[in-house]
Design an enzyme around this catalytic site. Structure first.
Site, mmCIF file in Angstrom:
data_model
loop_
_atom_site.group_PDB
_atom_site.id
_atom_site.type_symbol
_atom_site.label_atom_id
_atom_site.label_comp_id
_atom_site.label_asym_id
_atom_site.label_seq_id
_atom_site.Cartn_x
_atom_site.Cartn_y
_atom_site.Cartn_z
ATOM 1 N N PRO A 198 0.753 -1.183 -0.157
ATOM 2 C CA PRO A 198 -0.028 0.104 -0.050
ATOM 3 C C PRO A 198 0.702 1.360 -0.186
ATOM 4 O O PRO A 198 0.230 2.382 0.093
ATOM 5 C CB PRO A 198 -0.814 -0.251 1.421
ATOM 6 C CG PRO A 198 -0.049 -1.029 2.137
ATOM 7 C CD PRO A 198 0.879 -1.911 1.218
ATOM 8 N N TYR A 225 2.216 8.840 -8.572
ATOM 9 C CA TYR A 225 1.148 8.969 -7.432
ATOM 10 C C TYR A 225 -0.074 9.191 -7.779
ATOM 11 O O TYR A 225 -1.178 8.601 -7.544
ATOM 12 C CB TYR A 225 1.767 9.931 -6.464
ATOM 13 C CG TYR A 225 1.019 9.807 -5.146
ATOM 14 C CD1 TYR A 225 1.341 8.948 -4.170
ATOM 15 C CD2 TYR A 225 0.159 10.789 -4.840
ATOM 16 C CE1 TYR A 225 0.879 8.649 -2.876
ATOM 17 C CE2 TYR A 225 -0.419 10.867 -3.491
ATOM 18 C CZ TYR A 225 -0.204 9.755 -2.849
ATOM 19 O OH TYR A 225 -0.840 9.589 -1.471
#
Length: 389
Positions: free
Chosen positions: A292, A384
């Site tokens: 994660p 991102y």
């Protein structure tokens, strides 16, 4: 029962795909092993890329997300002494949305009746048959009675442990895996976040993450060895460790409170190829897992759904079999790029047991480079915020 597409799994990827197909007039049914409240009880991701936000907009199910979600135009890397802000809006022109996976799933679940999406909960013993033919089918048991669903395609959105991937013969599939020697100990608390943006911290004691679900609910993590037991971590111990690892600036703004949920999640990188075999397609965790660290799990599932819906619509609307044939290659190209980013971020921000002083210095040098290089920050920001689909 006969339908065009049988979807296994009523998590966000299965529900997203079901809604997209029904919106286009394609018949489908979703089978879920658990009940609805159990599905909603899973505490998962909270950072949504543009691909996920845009799918909710396309479905017209974005009202609550836009009202309650938190748009973020940056995030921070910390090295124990300072915060290195990555201004994703300035570097890419885009932003991410902080909105819990539970809330997104709730929005999708609550719209199923109105949108005509049939979901069968508590469908146990799901099994797939004849996936190499043009007439695959699924069987399941509900209330002690066995049922059969005949379909043209089956889509497995049933996670890492579901039956879909296992239906692909070993002679056809290939797995790539890296199991990490640590897990993330997470704590959820009804306290305001310590920063208005996420903080990913690299500290000599280990990794930490300061995140949030709303302006009044925070989600924090520290990495711990897999040998650790959750009962050995009192709330106070977790807060103390976070204050050290996040650094003095973040620690000064931490509000402590009792945990609503606390658990340790193991980390792994996993990819299964191919993501299609015969009349079976895989989406999300059934085909790949990412650590994660880069906030990719749910978003990578959403990009799979985008490609799968695109292929299925081309098949049913234009009889385009090539679109189905090209699904796996197209999806895997983005999967591996996301795996690369998550792997790189995990290596940068975590201490591995085999790491020594040299590896520690390399991490510090990389963070120094990121702090001083717009090119490095742009690369991180592009990944991102989410690569194009």
């Amino acid at each position: 029962m006969r339908t065009q597409v049988a979807i296994i799994g009523a998590g966000p990827s299965g529900l997203l795909l079901g809604h997209l197909l029904r919106q286009a007039g394609i018949d489908c049914v979703v089978l879920e092993r658990q009940n609805g409240p159990y599905v909603l009880s899973r505490i998962r991701a909270g950072v949504l890329e543009q691909v996920t936000v845009q799918l909710m907009e396309r479905l017209g199910l974005d009202a609550r997300m836009k009202a309650e979600g938190l748009p973020h135009d940056g995030f921070n890397l910390a090295d124990g002494e300072r915060l290195i802000r990555i201004d994703i809006k300035a570097l890419t022109g885009k932003e991410v949305m902080v909105y819990g996976q539970t809330e997104l799933t709730r929005d999708l679940m609550e719209a199923t009746g109105e949108r005509g999406l049939e979901v069968v909960y508590e469908a146990s013993d799901v099994a797939l048959f004849d996936i190499e033919s043009d007439a695959p089918y699924v069987t399941y048991t509900k209330d002690g009675v066995e049922h059969r669903v005949d379909a043209r395609f089956i889509v497995g959105c049933d996670g890492f442990h579901g039956p879909s991937r296992k239906a692909i013969p070993e002679s056809v599939g290939r797995s790539f895996e890296r199991v990490y020697p640590f897990g993330w100990l997470g704590i959820l608390a009804d306290v305001p976040p310590c920063n208005h943006e996420l903080i990913y911290a690299n500290h000599e004691r280990g990794f930490a993450l300061a995140s949030m679900r709303s302006e009044t609910r925070s989600r924090y993590y520290v990495d711990v060895p897999l040998t650790e037991k959750i009962e050995d971590w009192s709330d106070e111990r977790v807060w103390d460790e976070l204050a050290v690892r996040l650094g003095p600036e973040a620690a000064a703004n931490i509000t402590r409170g009792p945990s609503l949920e606390k658990s340790i999640a193991p980390l792994r990188s996993f990819v299964f190829e191919p993501m299609r075999h015969g009349s079976l397609m895989l989406c999300g965790d059934s085909a790949h897992i990412v650590p994660p660290t880069g906030a990719k799990g749910l978003n990578l599932a959403a990009s799979d759904v985008h490609y799968a819906a695109e292929a299925l619509l081309a098949f049913f609307k234009s009889n385009d079999a090539d679109a189905i044939a090209g699904y796996s290659e197209k999806a895997l190209a983005r999967v591996w790029k996301s795996e690369r980013f998550s792997w790189t971020a995990t290596k940068l921000m975590h201490r591995f047991p085999e790491d020594g002083p040299f590896e520690r210095r390399m991490q510090q040098a990389e963070l120094d480079y990121i702090a001083s290089s717009e090119a490095a920050q742009r690369s991180i920001a592009e990944n991102y915020v989410g690569l194009p689909v």
